[in-house]
Scaffold this motif. Structure first.
Motif, PDB file in Angstrom:
ATOM      1  N   THR A 190      20.483  26.145  21.672  1.00 22.77           N
ATOM      2  CA  THR A 190      21.793  26.705  21.333  1.00 22.77           C
ATOM      3  C   THR A 190      21.859  28.170  21.736  1.00 22.77           C
ATOM      4  O   THR A 190      22.838  28.629  22.339  1.00 22.77           O
ATOM      5  N   LYS A 191      20.812  28.925  21.415  1.00 23.62           N
ATOM      6  CA  LYS A 191      20.788  30.343  21.782  1.00 23.62           C
ATOM      7  C   LYS A 191      20.809  30.506  23.300  1.00 23.62           C
ATOM      8  O   LYS A 191      21.541  31.355  23.829  1.00 23.62           O
ATOM      9  N   GLU A 192      20.034  29.686  24.011  1.00 26.43           N
ATOM     10  CA  GLU A 192      20.014  29.777  25.469  1.00 26.43           C
ATOM     11  C   GLU A 192      21.382  29.464  26.064  1.00 26.43           C
ATOM     12  O   GLU A 192      21.844  30.142  26.992  1.00 26.43           O
ATOM     13  N   ALA A 193      22.032  28.422  25.542  1.00 27.00           N
ATOM     14  CA  ALA A 193      23.347  28.054  26.075  1.00 27.00           C
ATOM     15  C   ALA A 193      24.375  29.143  25.823  1.00 27.00           C
ATOM     16  O   ALA A 193      25.195  29.456  26.690  1.00 27.00           O
ATOM     17  N   MET A 194      24.353  29.736  24.647  1.00 28.31           N
ATOM     18  CA  MET A 194      25.283  30.818  24.343  1.00 28.31           C
ATOM     19  C   MET A 194      25.069  31.994  25.288  1.00 28.31           C
ATOM     20  O   MET A 194      26.027  32.560  25.841  1.00 28.31           O
ATOM     21  N   ARG A 195      23.806  32.367  25.496  1.00 26.11           N
ATOM     22  CA  ARG A 195      23.507  33.484  26.379  1.00 26.11           C
ATOM     23  C   ARG A 195      23.918  33.188  27.814  1.00 26.11           C
ATOM     24  O   ARG A 195      24.457  34.049  28.522  1.00 26.11           O
ATOM     25  N   CYS A 196      23.662  31.969  28.275  1.00 25.99           N
ATOM     26  CA  CYS A 196      24.026  31.604  29.653  1.00 25.99           C
ATOM     27  C   CYS A 196      25.535  31.519  29.831  1.00 25.99           C
ATOM     28  O   CYS A 196      26.094  32.026  30.805  1.00 25.99           O
ATOM     29  N   ASN A 197      26.213  30.900  28.890  1.00 25.15           N
ATOM     30  CA  ASN A 197      27.621  30.575  29.105  1.00 25.15           C
ATOM     31  C   ASN A 197      28.573  31.719  28.810  1.00 25.15           C
ATOM     32  O   ASN A 197      29.740  31.674  29.206  1.00 25.15           O
ATOM     33  N   VAL A 198      28.100  32.762  28.153  1.00 27.16           N
ATOM     34  CA  VAL A 198      28.910  33.976  28.060  1.00 27.16           C
ATOM     35  C   VAL A 198      29.197  34.509  29.464  1.00 27.16           C
ATOM     36  O   VAL A 198      30.248  35.089  29.720  1.00 27.16           O
ATOM     37  N   ASP A 199      28.271  34.274  30.380  1.00 26.22           N
ATOM     38  CA  ASP A 199      28.413  34.751  31.762  1.00 26.22           C
ATOM     39  C   ASP A 199      28.636  33.614  32.750  1.00 26.22           C
ATOM     40  O   ASP A 199      28.454  33.805  33.955  1.00 26.22           O
ATOM     41  N   ALA A 200      28.980  32.433  32.262  1.00 24.60           N
ATOM     42  CA  ALA A 200      29.163  31.300  33.176  1.00 24.60           C
ATOM     43  C   ALA A 200      30.251  31.605  34.195  1.00 24.60           C
ATOM     44  O   ALA A 200      31.283  32.189  33.875  1.00 24.60           O
ATOM     45  N   SER A 201      30.007  31.204  35.432  1.00 24.47           N
ATOM     46  CA  SER A 201      30.980  31.472  36.491  1.00 24.47           C
ATOM     47  C   SER A 201      32.188  30.549  36.426  1.00 24.47           C
ATOM     48  O   SER A 201      33.169  30.753  37.141  1.00 24.47           O
ATOM     49  N   GLY A 202      32.132  29.544  35.578  1.00 23.75           N
ATOM     50  CA  GLY A 202      33.273  28.649  35.438  1.00 23.75           C
ATOM     51  C   GLY A 202      33.029  27.599  34.376  1.00 23.75           C
ATOM     52  O   GLY A 202      31.917  27.453  33.846  1.00 23.75           O
ATOM     53  N   PHE A 203      34.079  26.878  34.041  1.00 21.81           N
ATOM     54  CA  PHE A 203      34.033  25.839  33.021  1.00 21.81           C
ATOM     55  C   PHE A 203      32.991  24.782  33.362  1.00 21.81           C
ATOM     56  O   PHE A 203      32.186  24.367  32.518  1.00 21.81           O
TER      57      PHE A 203
END
Length: 278
Positions: A229-242
């Protein structure tokens, strides 16, 4: 086949940190420079960095870290220890740049640990101390807490130690510009209204109970679920798209299903798989 899980990591006795397992799977880390406002000395930076490296290998034993300024300190952390100064090499451009990299990497390493960090903030959290709070995943503060990107007030750039990255994502770009350009403090009410903190408590003695209440909820989860969960939050704050964000979520859910079907039940505090038997 019996699975051999990693052994519990050994933590040294630090000079500027106090570490304590206050409850199963919950570690309290106390900044231990009370007479110096917990200012970030060379030793404190090195010891926090070492702690983060050890925590990476200890995510079954330690699932939540409570970062605390201590009972005796005048505040959470007042930033870099300017009284300590720099050595002769650090007064050169290459030397200071190497030191600056260490300062920035500390916050990065905090975000890279699999544990959830909860910062417990009372009174001053400024400069590098504010950055420690921002690098934590959750922040709880007292009514007397104050926060500042203090850098511009001492003749250096207002963006330092992750502040230009973390602050706009926590409170929005407009207010982040204001805080970093002015160096002004915001109080606990403003921090709450901006979403910087999740809870405001009455006083310092109320911090640890509030932190523990939240930590217990997180520590009761499967540690892999917390980690992913922590990894996904950190990655997806900067996700290049949906679509990219969905890829991370889909990967993590697949990993968790496989993990639930194969994990050692002795290490699972919940005892549930992805679908409960009805």
């Amino acid at each position: 086949m019996k699975i051999e899980y990693p052994q519990v990591v050994t933590y040294p006795t630090y000079e500027t940190l106090l570490t304590e397992m206050v409850e199963p799977n919950i570690m309290k880390v106390t900044l231990n420079r009370p007479k110096a406002y917990n200012a970030l000395s060379h030793t404190l930076v090195a010891e926090l960095t070492d702690l983060c490296e050890r925590l990476k290998e200890d995510f079954y034993n330690v699932r939540v870290v409570l970062l605390y300024g201590g009972d005796e300190s005048k505040g959470f952390c007042a930033g870099l220890d300017v009284k300590q100064g720099l050595d002769e090499y650090e007064k050169t451009v290459p030397g200071f740049y190497a030191y600056q990299i260490k300062l920035g990497e500390l916050e990065l390493k905090m975000t890279q640990t699999p544990q959830a960090w909860i910062a417990l903030v009372d009174n001053v959290s400024a400069g590098g101390g504010f950055s420690l709070a921002m690098a934590s995943d959750i922040r709880i503060c007292t009514k007397t807490a104050r926060f500042s990107c203090f850098y511009a007030n001492v003749g250096i750039g207002g963006c330092d130690m992750c502040s230009s990255y973390q602050l706009p994502r926590l409170i929005g770009t407009g207010r982040a510009y204001e805080m970093m350009l002015t160096g002004n403090f915001i109080n606990a009410d403003e921090a709450w209204n901006l979403g910087l903190v999740t809870k405001v408590v009455e006083d310092r003695p109320s911090l640890m109970p509030a932190g523990l209440e939240l930590a217990r909820v997180i520590a009761a989860k499967d540690p892999m679920a917390v980690r992913l969960t922590k990894e996904a939050m950190r990655c997806n704050v900067d996700a290049s798209g949906f679509e990219n964000a969905l890829h991370v979520e889909n990967r993590n859910q697949t990993l968790m299903i496989a993990h639930n079907m194969n994990k050692d039940p002795n290490l699972d505090p919940i005892g549930k798989h992805w679908i409960e038997e009805r």
